[in-house]
Design a protein around this motif. Structure first.
Motif, PDB file in Angstrom:
ATOM      1  N   ALA A 222       3.938   0.782  32.534  1.00  0.00           N
ATOM      2  CA  ALA A 222       4.521   0.930  33.874  1.00  0.00           C
ATOM      3  C   ALA A 222       3.461   1.460  34.829  1.00  0.00           C
ATOM      4  O   ALA A 222       2.669   2.336  34.470  1.00  0.00           O
ATOM      5  CB  ALA A 222       5.709   1.883  33.831  1.00  0.00           C
ATOM      6  N   ASP A 223       3.443   0.906  36.033  1.00  0.00           N
ATOM      7  CA  ASP A 223       2.461   1.358  37.019  1.00  0.00           C
ATOM      8  C   ASP A 223       2.911   0.866  38.392  1.00  0.00           C
ATOM      9  O   ASP A 223       3.820   0.048  38.509  1.00  0.00           O
ATOM     10  CB  ASP A 223       1.078   0.787  36.658  1.00  0.00           C
ATOM     11  CG  ASP A 223      -0.015   1.824  36.822  1.00  0.00           C
ATOM     12  OD1 ASP A 223       0.103   2.648  37.747  1.00  0.00           O
ATOM     13  OD2 ASP A 223      -0.976   1.794  36.036  1.00  0.00           O
ATOM     14  N   HIS A 224       2.251   1.362  39.425  1.00  0.00           N
ATOM     15  CA  HIS A 224       2.630   1.053  40.800  1.00  0.00           C
ATOM     16  C   HIS A 224       2.115  -0.343  41.175  1.00  0.00           C
ATOM     17  O   HIS A 224       0.935  -0.626  41.023  1.00  0.00           O
ATOM     18  CB  HIS A 224       2.034   2.109  41.728  1.00  0.00           C
ATOM     19  CG  HIS A 224       2.585   2.072  43.115  1.00  0.00           C
ATOM     20  ND1 HIS A 224       2.464   0.989  43.954  1.00  0.00           N
ATOM     21  CD2 HIS A 224       3.260   3.002  43.821  1.00  0.00           C
ATOM     22  CE1 HIS A 224       3.041   1.253  45.115  1.00  0.00           C
ATOM     23  NE2 HIS A 224       3.538   2.487  45.062  1.00  0.00           N
ATOM     24  N   THR A 227      -0.778  -0.388  44.018  1.00  0.00           N
ATOM     25  CA  THR A 227      -2.036   0.358  43.961  1.00  0.00           C
ATOM     26  C   THR A 227      -2.834   0.100  42.692  1.00  0.00           C
ATOM     27  O   THR A 227      -3.972   0.553  42.592  1.00  0.00           O
ATOM     28  CB  THR A 227      -1.741   1.876  44.037  1.00  0.00           C
ATOM     29  OG1 THR A 227      -0.862   2.218  42.972  1.00  0.00           O
ATOM     30  CG2 THR A 227      -1.087   2.240  45.357  1.00  0.00           C
TER      31      THR A 227
ATOM     32  N   GLN B 191      -1.813   7.235  44.461  1.00  0.00           N
ATOM     33  CA  GLN B 191      -1.302   6.228  43.517  1.00  0.00           C
ATOM     34  C   GLN B 191      -2.429   5.283  43.138  1.00  0.00           C
ATOM     35  O   GLN B 191      -2.300   4.072  43.196  1.00  0.00           O
ATOM     36  CB  GLN B 191      -0.105   5.523  44.169  1.00  0.00           C
ATOM     37  CG  GLN B 191       0.998   6.533  44.487  1.00  0.00           C
ATOM     38  CD  GLN B 191       2.140   5.964  45.282  1.00  0.00           C
ATOM     39  OE1 GLN B 191       1.963   5.600  46.448  1.00  0.00           O
ATOM     40  NE2 GLN B 191       3.306   5.890  44.680  1.00  0.00           N
ATOM     41  N   ARG B 193      -6.981   5.822  41.767  1.00  0.00           N
ATOM     42  CA  ARG B 193      -7.951   6.784  41.259  1.00  0.00           C
ATOM     43  C   ARG B 193      -9.097   7.050  42.221  1.00  0.00           C
ATOM     44  O   ARG B 193     -10.203   7.407  41.806  1.00  0.00           O
ATOM     45  CB  ARG B 193      -8.467   6.300  39.906  1.00  0.00           C
ATOM     46  CG  ARG B 193      -7.383   6.491  38.825  1.00  0.00           C
ATOM     47  CD  ARG B 193      -7.864   6.073  37.463  1.00  0.00           C
ATOM     48  NE  ARG B 193      -8.043   4.626  37.388  1.00  0.00           N
ATOM     49  CZ  ARG B 193      -8.210   3.932  36.267  1.00  0.00           C
ATOM     50  NH1 ARG B 193      -8.224   4.558  35.111  1.00  0.00           N
ATOM     51  NH2 ARG B 193      -8.362   2.638  36.296  1.00  0.00           N
ATOM     52  N   VAL B 369      -1.862   6.482  37.549  1.00  0.00           N
ATOM     53  CA  VAL B 369      -0.551   5.905  37.221  1.00  0.00           C
ATOM     54  C   VAL B 369       0.531   6.481  38.139  1.00  0.00           C
ATOM     55  O   VAL B 369       0.580   7.688  38.374  1.00  0.00           O
ATOM     56  CB  VAL B 369      -0.201   6.190  35.745  1.00  0.00           C
ATOM     57  CG1 VAL B 369       1.259   5.856  35.452  1.00  0.00           C
ATOM     58  CG2 VAL B 369      -1.122   5.387  34.826  1.00  0.00           C
ATOM     59  N   SER B 370       1.372   5.600  38.669  1.00  0.00           N
ATOM     60  CA  SER B 370       2.491   6.023  39.515  1.00  0.00           C
ATOM     61  C   SER B 370       3.658   5.083  39.263  1.00  0.00           C
ATOM     62  O   SER B 370       3.497   4.064  38.596  1.00  0.00           O
ATOM     63  CB  SER B 370       2.055   5.992  40.971  1.00  0.00           C
ATOM     64  OG  SER B 370       3.077   6.484  41.811  1.00  0.00           O
TER      65      SER B 370
END
Lengths: 397, 397
Positions: A222-224, A227, B191, B193, B369-370
């Motif tokens: 899972a990630d945004h 971004t 969101q 690095r 990660v977001s």
């Protein structure tokens, strides 16, 4: 024939979804309880003895199958797929009661006990295992596995049964019930256009293709969505693409059928790369090797080991019974009714594989469409089905 | 700093899912009401005046923005994506209260009214439109359209608001509220690095990429998976394959991001060919032309006209404010804090596009990660964020 129409009208609204027009009749729900209550009422009205077996299947007996059996049983199921049609299942149950009414009106007295069956959870729409009721009855579905099966809300089959008043502790092969069943006969709407091609209202089944269901757990991170660089993603949707496209191509190559009809995406947010996609693969075909090859190729494309949720080998129905029925059903037309195979699984297939003398009758489906609100059979063909079933009972009981 | 820890602990269990560990804080639900009640309590404890605007956003004021405004507002949102993390949103709200506590402890008295904002429905997880609260406030989301938006259960936004005690009849651009806001400042967990690369705990936003969401309705024909010949099928899963694979390839070609993260399959049965698959496409990137090209190519592959659920052009935050904040935040380190763009949409972007002087601060995210239970920021970085926000308020109020 008015009994057919009145039973059909009683069932018509039960579990029908207002916007899709399709049926949502899932095992061990409140809708299912209404259907079971309906079956109980029809049995009582005809003076039949109602028995619930260890798996939760319902049996309405005329005569005493323990003392005078084994008997002849006709029937089918009342549950549905999500947004299914009105005919798949109920046509066989309603026709069974209507055929009994027709025979009684004619003064026919069977010389062995006659039962009408309503199998539980034939579609497996809620817990993923098709023909769960007949598989439990015959012992091919392990009771521990069945009790632990979960629906999409995490409810186990044991919990769902308990809520519906059935004790899951008694699950397991039911010898007492099986001993009562000498012959089983299931009438079903055809799920294809075989009878349209032959021009017959009713046909007899030859065999059921080998078929199964597999669950593919496609894991990612899972990630945004807004971004995370493409190169940094572990997006399980890409594995899904591989699974669906290979399922189609591989089925074509192996002369089989393969379908991804059910998905679960987690967390299923527009701006979230999924952590997991679960896809269910349904595969069948005339050859077991062909089906196994399809599943292997899909699994390789998806990069996962598929979990086999159910598997049923090819089922050839009893040849003697099949030919006898084709002759009885075709009597009016002066030639045997057509005999045809099907890709759809049925409780009749499970009973046949367990050694019960079994046969199926199909009623013509003008479009071949099934598992859809558009599923249909013409009233005249339904009545021809009741008539064929009555003549079959007369010949066999 | 203990106020930060105690607020964080109060929020920690609210809307957290026991098995995934992620948050499910959706607009106008019971969980949302608990979060709003928490915000109200924090405002009252500090003697702030709580106002709910026409869109349902919450404002806690110190001072009188009508008489002595416009004021400086800091804040963010409390809702989440499905199975989101603890930081996206709440970090900005908790840091706003904590910064106020820090400033009061130091005896700082602002020379203009100071507000803390909690925007409604920033993620759009339930009704599909991100930043719904700030879009309604500024009038870029039409009230009629908003009222008619539905969630997956068919509940409209108007009904959901009514259940939560907010009257959807008053939706519409809220001049009275906007007049009170001279400057808006949103602190948010990064969101990506970017700050890991520069080695800074806190940075300042330069711009938000153009971004949008599109719904693809892929229609087919429901049918039985076991009996319908491949050639006779109209299976919308095949169009889905095209949409997902072209989204990825096209985004790569156009230097953009594209994600299919949400699907709805009907009827979603293992043995039923779907009648319809709905896929949501999230697309963003540094160039608006690039994003538009991706959407057009995906739509062509899917054979459908996409429904645009939201669109936000590129947002460049106020350059003077941005540079001033970079200097204030970087004071301790002896050099300006880094300035960086983001692909994520925010209420700050909506307010900036509507002409409000706006800036954003980002707090370092060690993994980037977001929108995931694994979203994280180190406690020391969170405290550095509170400190940066306090210094920013001191400089601007």
């Amino acid at each position: 024939m008015s009994s057919f129409g009145s039973m059909w009208a009683d069932l018509e609204p039960v579990g029908r979804h207002s916007s899709t027009g399709g049926y949502r009749r899932f095992a061990w729900t409140a809708v299912d309880a209404t259907l079971r209550e309906w079956f109980r009422g029809e049995a009582e009205r005809r003076g039949l003895d109602l028995v619930t077996d260890r798996a939760g299947n319902l049996w309405a007996w005329s005569g005493n199958p323990d003392a005078d059996g084994p008997g002849l049983v006709v029937g089918s199921h009342l549950d549905s797929v999500p947004d299914g049609g009105a005919f798949d299942g109920p046509l066989g149950v309603v026709s069974a009661f209507a055929a009994l009414d027709e025979l009684r009106a004619r003064g026919f007295v069977p010389d062995r006990p006659l039962g009408i069956a309503c199998f539980a959870d034939e579609e497996g729409a809620r817990f993923g295992v098709a023909c769960a009721g007949s598989r439990l009855l015959t012992g091919v579905l392990d009771p521990d596995r069945a009790r632990a099966l979960t629906d999409d809300d995490g409810t186990t089959m044991a919990e769902a049964m308990a809520t519906a008043g059935h004790d899951a502790a008694v699950l397991g092969r039911d010898e007492e019930t099986l001993r009562r069943v000498g012959t089983f006969l299931e009438l079903h709407v055809e799920q294809g256009r075989g009878l349209v091609d032959t021009g017959d209202p009713v046909g007899v089944a030859s065999s059921i293709w080998p078929h199964g269901r597999w669950r593919l757990d496609l894991r990612g991170r899972a990630d945004h969505a807004g971004t995370t660089r493409l190169a940094d993603r572990d997006d399980p949707m890409l594995a899904l693409v591989g699974a669906i496209s290979v399922a189609r191509a591989s089925a074509e190559r192996h002369g089989s059928l393969a379908t991804v009809g059910k998905l679960r995406v987690r967390p299923n947010g527009v701006n979230a790369i999924p952590s997991e996609v679960t896809a269910w693969l349904d595969a069948r075909g005339p050859s077991e090797d062909g089906v196994r090859s399809v599943v292997a190729e899909v699994a390789e494309a998806a990069g996962t080991v598929p979990a086999e949720e159910s598997w049923t080998s090819s089922t050839d129905f009893d040849a003697g019974l099949r030919d006898r029925l084709a002759a009885v059903v075709g009597e009016g037309a002066g030639m045997p009714a057509p005999v045809l195979p099907t890709g759809a699984g049925h409780d009749a297939g499970i009973l046949s594989a367990a050694g019960v003398e079994t046969a199926m009758l199909f009623v013509r489906n003008p479009t071949g469409v099934s598992h859809s609100p558009a599923e249909h059979a013409e009233p005249a063909d339904c009545l021809a089905g009741v008539d064929a079933l009555a003549r079959a009972i007369e010949a066999l009981a």
